[in-house]
Design a protein around this motif. Structure first.
Motif, PDB file in Angstrom:
ATOM      1  N   ASP A  42      76.083  81.644  40.435  1.00  0.00           N
ATOM      2  CA  ASP A  42      77.450  81.330  40.002  1.00  0.00           C
ATOM      3  C   ASP A  42      77.813  82.084  38.725  1.00  0.00           C
ATOM      4  O   ASP A  42      78.532  81.564  37.872  1.00  0.00           O
ATOM      5  N   GLY A  43      77.287  83.291  38.577  1.00  0.00           N
ATOM      6  CA  GLY A  43      77.495  84.037  37.338  1.00  0.00           C
ATOM      7  C   GLY A  43      78.786  84.834  37.311  1.00  0.00           C
ATOM      8  O   GLY A  43      79.404  85.091  38.345  1.00  0.00           O
ATOM      9  N   LYS A  44      79.179  85.230  36.112  1.00  0.00           N
ATOM     10  CA  LYS A  44      80.408  86.007  35.950  1.00  0.00           C
ATOM     11  C   LYS A  44      80.214  87.476  36.301  1.00  0.00           C
ATOM     12  O   LYS A  44      81.174  88.181  36.583  1.00  0.00           O
ATOM     13  N   HIS A  45      78.958  87.934  36.266  1.00  0.00           N
ATOM     14  CA  HIS A  45      78.706  89.346  36.522  1.00  0.00           C
ATOM     15  C   HIS A  45      78.342  89.612  37.984  1.00  0.00           C
ATOM     16  O   HIS A  45      78.833  90.548  38.592  1.00  0.00           O
ATOM     17  N   VAL A  46      77.459  88.789  38.543  1.00  0.00           N
ATOM     18  CA  VAL A  46      77.031  89.017  39.926  1.00  0.00           C
ATOM     19  C   VAL A  46      78.134  88.637  40.913  1.00  0.00           C
ATOM     20  O   VAL A  46      78.465  89.387  41.820  1.00  0.00           O
ATOM     21  N   LYS A  47      78.678  87.423  40.740  1.00  0.00           N
ATOM     22  CA  LYS A  47      79.804  86.954  41.574  1.00  0.00           C
ATOM     23  C   LYS A  47      79.505  87.049  43.074  1.00  0.00           C
ATOM     24  O   LYS A  47      80.323  87.513  43.871  1.00  0.00           O
ATOM     25  N   LEU A  48      78.305  86.610  43.460  1.00  0.00           N
ATOM     26  CA  LEU A  48      77.929  86.585  44.868  1.00  0.00           C
ATOM     27  C   LEU A  48      77.821  85.138  45.317  1.00  0.00           C
ATOM     28  O   LEU A  48      76.936  84.408  44.903  1.00  0.00           O
ATOM     29  N   ASN A  49      78.737  84.725  46.170  1.00  0.00           N
ATOM     30  CA  ASN A  49      78.777  83.351  46.640  1.00  0.00           C
ATOM     31  C   ASN A  49      77.878  83.191  47.871  1.00  0.00           C
ATOM     32  O   ASN A  49      78.339  82.938  48.983  1.00  0.00           O
ATOM     33  N   ALA A  50      76.560  83.367  47.641  1.00  0.00           N
ATOM     34  CA  ALA A  50      75.610  83.310  48.757  1.00  0.00           C
ATOM     35  C   ALA A  50      74.271  82.779  48.258  1.00  0.00           C
ATOM     36  O   ALA A  50      73.278  83.499  48.205  1.00  0.00           O
TER      37      ALA A  50
END
Length: 339
Positions: A42-50
Motif C-alpha cells: 500500500d505504498g506511495k511509490h510502488v502503488k501495486l494493488n496486488a
C-alpha cells in the motif's frame, strides 16, 4: 591461566552477547519486513494493488533460497556448514502429510499481509493481537488444556485492549474494517498453524527448516487460484512499472526479508525459548508502534495509546503467568521423579 570461575563468567558473557545479537537481529529484520511489506502492499511509490501476488513472489524467493542453501551446504560443507536435509516436496506421502499445514500457512500469511495492506503499521499489532486468545481456545478444543484463572484474566485484558483499540482506530482516517477482520482471521490461522505444526513436524523428522521449505513450495501453487480469483492477474499485467528493475529489486528485498524473518524467529527461539520469543515479539511490537506513528506522522489519542498499553500489559502478564506455571510443573515433576 584463567580460573574456573573466570572461565565460567567469560562463557556467560559470550552467551548473553550472543542472545543480545540474535534478539537485536530479530527486531531489526522483523520491523524492516513490516515496513517493506507495507510499501509493497500500500505504498506511495510502488502503488501495486496486488497483495496476494507479492506474497506469492515472496514464497518463490524463500523457496529458491532454501534450494540454493541446501545445494551449497552439500556441495561445499566447509563454506556453508548448515547440514541442510534433503527435501522431496513432490513425493505423494510428503504432500499428504504436509498439505493441510500448508493450507493454514497460506491462509495465515495471506490474511496477515492483507491486514497490513488495509490498516496502518501503528495499528497492525493490535489488529492481530488475538493470537493468544485463539491459542487458549484452540488448546482447550483440540488438546483439552485448561487454563488457570490468572491466564483467563490476562486474556480478558487483551480482549478489552483489542476492543478499545478498534473503537479508537475507527475514529481515525486510517481505520479499515476489512483490514481488522483480516487481522482477526490471521490471528486464528496463526494459532491453528502453531497447533498443526506440532502434529506435522514428526513427518519431517522434526526438521523445522524442511517444513518451512515445504510450506513455501506448496504455497506457490495454493496462491495461484487465489490470485486469479481476486483479479490480481490483470492488475499485475497492467502495472505501469512491471518492467522496471527498481520494482523487481524492491520485490526481491521483500522476499529476502520474508525468508530472513523465518530464520531469525527460529534462531531466537533456539537461543532463548518460545516464551522469551513471545515476550521479545511483544516488546518489539511496542517499539514498532511508536516508530510507525513517528515515521508516518500520525497523531493518536490518549485512549488509542491506552489500548496498545492494555494489549501489551495483558500479553506480558500472560507470558509471565505461563512462565511461572511451567516452572511450578517442572518442580513438581522433578520432585515426583526424586521420590
Amino acid at each position: 591461566m584463567y580460573s574456573p570461575l573466570e572461565t565460567q563468567k567469560e562463557s556467560l558473557v559470550k552467551k548473553y552477547i550472543r542472545i543480545l545479537l540474535v534478539v537485536s537481529a530479530y527486531w531489526i529484520i522483523s520491523i524492516t519486513t513490516v515496513f517493506v511489506n507495507k510499501e509493497l502492499f500500500d505504498g506511495k511509490h510502488v502503488k501495486l494493488n496486488a497483495t496476494l501476488f507479492v506474497t506469492w513472489f515472496q514464497c518463490i524467493v524463500s523457496s529458491t533460497i532454501c534450494v540454493v542453501t541446501t545445494f551449497l551446504s552439500h556441495k561445499f560443507p566447509r563454506v556453508v556448514p548448515l547440514n541442510m536435509p534433503q527435501a522431496h516436496p513432490f513425493k505423494a506421502e510428503t504432500i499428504k502429510n504436509v498439505i493441510p499445514l500448508s493450507i493454514l500457512f497460506t491462509t495465515m500469511i495471506a490474511t496477515n499481509n492483507l491486514c497490513l495492506r488495509y490498516v496502518s503499521v501503528a495499528f497492525y499489532y493490535v489488529g492481530r493481537s488475538l493470537t493468544t486468545i485463539f491459542n487458549v481456545l484452540l488448546s482447550y478444543i483440540f488438546l483439552r488444556e485448561r487454563q488457570s484463572a490468572k491466564s483467563i484474566i490476562c486474556c480478558i485484558v487483551i480482549i478489552a485492549g483489542f476492543l478499545l483499540g478498534v473503537d479508537q482506530e475507527s475514529l481515525t482516517e486510517t481505520f479499515s474494517l476489512i483490514g481488522t477482520i483480516f487481522g482477526v482471521i490471521g490471528s486464528l490461522a496463526l494459532s491453528m498453524f502453531s497447533i498443526y505444526t506440532k502434529k506435522t513436524l514428526p513427518h519431517v523428522n522434526g526438521e523445522v527448516w524442511l517444513l518451512s521449505y515445504y510450506n513455501n513450495v506448496y504455497s506457490i501453487f495454493l496462491f495461484l487460484p487465489l490470485i486469479v480469483i481476486s483479479g490480481e492477474v490483470n492488475t499485475v499485467m497492467n502495472y505501469e512499472h512491471i518492467g522496471e528493475m527498481w520494482f523487481w529489486g524492491t520485490m526481491l528485498i521483500g522476499g529476502i526479508c520474508g525468508f530472513l524473518i523465518g530464520y531469525a524467529t527460529s534462531l531466537q527461539i533456539k537461543v532463548t525459548s518460545p516464551l522469551t520469543h513471545n515476550i521479545s515479539g511483544t516488546a518489539k511490537a511496542c517499539f514498532q508502534t511508536v516508530l510507525a506513528t513517528s515515521w508516518f506522522n500520525e497523531a493518536k489519542s490518549f485512549l488509542w495509546w491506552l489500548s496498545n498499553i492494555v494489549v501489551l500489559l495483558g500479553s506480558f502478564a500472560y507470558a509471565r503467568v505461563k512462565q511461572v506455571e511451567m516452572a511450578m510443573r517442572h518442580r513438581e515433576t522433578s520432585s515426583i521423579q526424586k521420590h
